[in-house]
Every structure is written in C-alpha cells, then in structure tokens.
Design an enzyme around this catalytic site. Structure first.
Site, PDB file in Angstrom:
ATOM      1  N   TYR A  84     103.029  49.709 -21.303  1.00 30.70           N
ATOM      2  CA  TYR A  84     104.397  49.714 -21.817  1.00 30.70           C
ATOM      3  C   TYR A  84     105.210  48.530 -21.301  1.00 30.70           C
ATOM      4  CZ  TYR A  84     102.908  54.404 -22.991  1.00 30.70           C
ATOM      5  OH  TYR A  84     102.208  55.471 -23.478  1.00 30.70           O
ATOM      6  N   HIS A 131      95.181  57.449 -18.973  1.00 32.23           N
ATOM      7  CA  HIS A 131      95.941  57.383 -20.227  1.00 32.23           C
ATOM      8  C   HIS A 131      95.186  58.026 -21.382  1.00 32.23           C
ATOM      9  CE1 HIS A 131      98.239  55.795 -23.587  1.00 32.23           C
ATOM     10  NE2 HIS A 131      99.151  55.386 -22.736  1.00 32.23           N
TER      11      HIS A 131
END
Length: 114
Positions: free
Chosen positions: A2, A64
């Site tokens: 991100y 993730h």
C-alpha cells in the site's frame, strides 16, 4: 504494497510525541506481501515494515495471501501470457518464520489475511 507505512508511522509517532496517545493504546497491523514468502526473507520484510513505521513492534503481522508470488522485485510478477508467476515457497514454512518474528519480539500476534 500500500506504500503508506512511513506516513502512518509518522502520524503515530507525532501523536505519541504530543502525548495524545501511548503506543500501547493503539493496535498496529501490517501484512507480509506475496513476493516475500521465502523463509529466508520473512524476518527482513518484517523488520523493513518496522523501519518504515518507525516502531519497535507490530501488534499483528499477517500473511497477505496464502499463496506466494515469485520473488524478484516485481509486485505482481507475470508470465508472458499475463498470468501470475507463483513462488514455490510453502506457506507452512512462511508461517514458521512469522512465528520466529514473534519469538524475536518483532510482532505480538500473527495471522492470515484473504
């Protein structure tokens, strides 16, 4: 992935310095990206996140995605036909290295996202 760990860390540290919050009063989570599933790079990836945040520990560190992507620098490594190039890293070995992150005091808890 991100790209905001540094900015989030700056905000956290600023509010701690101002006395608005204490580190133990907030819960910070980050994720191990898919190209860092090889056991030999998991701890270093965690340490990089900590460096980015400017923190001593994470409250939660997540895998993730339970499938790793091929290592080598690309965020989404692709074959010529456009499909993802997957890593041969076993997620169980990745998990064991996350457990090592706990033992090293880098993270308090671990888990799996997605």
């Amino acid at each position: 992935i991100y790209g905001n760990e540094t900015e989030v860390g700056n905000g956290i540290r600023a509010k701690i310095a101002e006395g608005v919050i204490k580190r133990e009063d907030i819960f910070v989570t980050s994720k191990l990206w898919n190209t860092f599933h090889k056991p030999s790079v998991v701890v270093d990836a965690c340490k990089q996140s900590l460096k980015n945040f400017g923190l001593d520990y994470l409250d939660l560190y997540l895998i993730h995605w339970p499938v790793g992507y091929e290592e080598g620098g690309e965020t989404f490594p692709r074959k010529a036909d456009g499909t993802i190039r997957f890593s041969d890293a076993d997620y169980v070995d990745t998990w064991k290295e996350l457990e090592n992150c706990v033992k090293l005091g880098l993270v308090k808890s671990i888990g799996l996202s997605n």
